[in-house]
Design a protein around this motif. Structure first.
Motif, PDB file in Angstrom:
ATOM      1  N   ASP A  46       0.824  -1.202   0.000  1.00  0.00           N
ATOM      2  CA  ASP A  46       0.000   0.000   0.000  1.00  0.00           C
ATOM      3  C   ASP A  46       0.866   1.263   0.000  1.00  0.00           C
ATOM      4  O   ASP A  46       0.583   2.219  -0.722  1.00  0.00           O
ATOM      5  CB  ASP A  46      -0.947  -0.015   1.202  1.00  0.00           C
ATOM      6  N   ILE A  47       1.925   1.263   0.767  1.00  0.00           N
ATOM      7  CA  ILE A  47       2.799   2.440   0.811  1.00  0.00           C
ATOM      8  C   ILE A  47       3.508   2.633  -0.524  1.00  0.00           C
ATOM      9  O   ILE A  47       3.578   3.744  -1.055  1.00  0.00           O
ATOM     10  CB  ILE A  47       3.796   2.321   1.986  1.00  0.00           C
ATOM     11  N   CYS A  93       0.996   3.938  -3.027  1.00  0.00           N
ATOM     12  CA  CYS A  93       0.659   5.345  -2.787  1.00  0.00           C
ATOM     13  C   CYS A  93       1.786   6.268  -3.230  1.00  0.00           C
ATOM     14  O   CYS A  93       1.533   7.343  -3.793  1.00  0.00           O
ATOM     15  CB  CYS A  93       0.330   5.574  -1.319  1.00  0.00           C
ATOM     16  N   HIS A  94       3.027   5.862  -3.002  1.00  0.00           N
ATOM     17  CA  HIS A  94       4.160   6.679  -3.448  1.00  0.00           C
ATOM     18  C   HIS A  94       4.212   6.757  -4.977  1.00  0.00           C
ATOM     19  O   HIS A  94       4.447   7.831  -5.540  1.00  0.00           O
ATOM     20  CB  HIS A  94       5.484   6.141  -2.893  1.00  0.00           C
ATOM     21  N   PHE A 148       1.692   6.368  -7.008  1.00  0.00           N
ATOM     22  CA  PHE A 148       0.529   7.143  -7.430  1.00  0.00           C
ATOM     23  C   PHE A 148       0.741   8.627  -7.159  1.00  0.00           C
ATOM     24  O   PHE A 148       0.338   9.476  -7.962  1.00  0.00           O
ATOM     25  CB  PHE A 148      -0.726   6.617  -6.716  1.00  0.00           C
ATOM     26  N   ALA A 149       1.381   8.986  -6.046  1.00  0.00           N
ATOM     27  CA  ALA A 149       1.644  10.388  -5.719  1.00  0.00           C
ATOM     28  C   ALA A 149       2.646  10.982  -6.705  1.00  0.00           C
ATOM     29  O   ALA A 149       2.511  12.156  -7.094  1.00  0.00           O
ATOM     30  CB  ALA A 149       2.169  10.503  -4.289  1.00  0.00           C
ATOM     31  N   TRP A 201      -3.408  10.411  -4.600  1.00  0.00           N
ATOM     32  CA  TRP A 201      -3.058   9.146  -3.941  1.00  0.00           C
ATOM     33  C   TRP A 201      -4.012   8.846  -2.789  1.00  0.00           C
ATOM     34  O   TRP A 201      -4.319   7.685  -2.524  1.00  0.00           O
ATOM     35  CB  TRP A 201      -1.620   9.166  -3.438  1.00  0.00           C
ATOM     36  N   ALA A 202      -4.509   9.885  -2.107  1.00  0.00           N
ATOM     37  CA  ALA A 202      -5.386   9.661  -0.946  1.00  0.00           C
ATOM     38  C   ALA A 202      -6.735   9.066  -1.354  1.00  0.00           C
ATOM     39  O   ALA A 202      -7.156   8.039  -0.797  1.00  0.00           O
ATOM     40  CB  ALA A 202      -5.567  10.955  -0.167  1.00  0.00           C
ATOM     41  N   ASN A 252      -6.176   5.501  -2.526  1.00  0.00           N
ATOM     42  CA  ASN A 252      -5.943   4.578  -1.418  1.00  0.00           C
ATOM     43  C   ASN A 252      -7.252   4.269  -0.694  1.00  0.00           C
ATOM     44  O   ASN A 252      -7.483   3.135  -0.248  1.00  0.00           O
ATOM     45  CB  ASN A 252      -4.907   5.155  -0.458  1.00  0.00           C
ATOM     46  N   TRP A 291      -2.140   3.374   6.509  1.00  0.00           N
ATOM     47  CA  TRP A 291      -2.786   4.688   6.626  1.00  0.00           C
ATOM     48  C   TRP A 291      -2.122   5.521   7.709  1.00  0.00           C
ATOM     49  O   TRP A 291      -1.939   6.723   7.545  1.00  0.00           O
ATOM     50  CB  TRP A 291      -4.285   4.524   6.906  1.00  0.00           C
ATOM     51  N   LEU A 296       1.240   6.635   6.259  1.00  0.00           N
ATOM     52  CA  LEU A 296       1.040   7.658   5.230  1.00  0.00           C
ATOM     53  C   LEU A 296       0.524   8.969   5.826  1.00  0.00           C
ATOM     54  O   LEU A 296       0.777  10.050   5.291  1.00  0.00           O
ATOM     55  CB  LEU A 296       0.073   7.151   4.160  1.00  0.00           C
ATOM     56  N   PRO A 332       3.346  11.788   4.591  1.00  0.00           N
ATOM     57  CA  PRO A 332       2.696  11.659   3.278  1.00  0.00           C
ATOM     58  C   PRO A 332       3.725  11.617   2.155  1.00  0.00           C
ATOM     59  O   PRO A 332       4.798  12.202   2.267  1.00  0.00           O
ATOM     60  CB  PRO A 332       1.827  12.892   3.172  1.00  0.00           C
TER      61      PRO A 332
END
Length: 184
Positions: free
Chosen positions: A122-123, A126-127, A129-130, A137-138, A141, A176, A179, A183
């Motif tokens: 997940d991390i 998210c990275h 995607f960011a 990303w939020a 997620n 979560w 993140l 973030p």
């Protein structure tokens, strides 16, 4: 009355003066024979208990129709018993099966493995995607977590799958928190 080869019901005690079987009883006996044959091969304890109880009930109806007791051969256990008349009232419930002990050590190890795997995945997701889409990303997620929630909820009572489901849910929570603190 017993289950013969090929799922046929054999009436060993039929006499020439016995009345003909009603169509609904014949259909119920044929249906019971088909289910009993399938349960004999693949059925669990609760299904076998149900087949046994239904067979006794049908033997009772047959005994009431012909006016004398019927010998019922249980296809599951092979026991023979005399049934005198219809089984009136509700069918008796079988004793609840004793559950196997919960494998806590193995289960928690599986949960920790899936929690770590889910947190890292997940991390990293998210990275990535960011980097590509910025602040989106939020919500992405959140969609991942909401998409997994129904499956995790359904797996919570499955003997093995409850452990990976617990790990994945815990991993999402830890991801979560991570993140939220740092973030991408």
């Amino acid at each position: 009355m017993h289950l013969g080869a090929g799922g046929q019901i054999v009436f060993g005690e039929r006499r020439p003066d016995d009345p003909a079987l009603p169509e609904d009883l014949e259909a119920a006996l044929r249906e019971w024979a088909a289910v009993a044959e399938a349960v004999e091969v693949n059925g669990g304890p609760s299904e076998r208990s149900l087949v046994r109880r239904r067979g006794r009930q049908l033997a009772g109806r047959l005994a009431d129709l012909i006016g004398r007791p019927v010998q019922f051969h249980d296809p599951v256990t092979g026991q023979v018993e005399r049934v005198w008349g219809p089984a009136t009232g509700p069918l008796s419930r079988p004793a609840p099966e004793r559950a196997a002990p919960t494998p806590w050590a193995t289960g928690l190890a599986i949960s920790v493995f899936f929690a770590v795997l889910t947190t890292l995945a997940d991390i990293v997701l998210c990275h990535a995607f960011a980097d590509a889409f910025g602040v989106l990303w939020a919500p992405a997620n959140l969609l991942v977590a909401l998409g997994l929630a129904p499956s995790l909820w359904l797996f919570r009572r499955a003997p093995f799958w409850r452990w990976p489901a617990l790990g994945v849910a815990g991993g999402l929570v830890v991801a979560w928190v991570c993140l939220g603190l740092a973030p991408p």
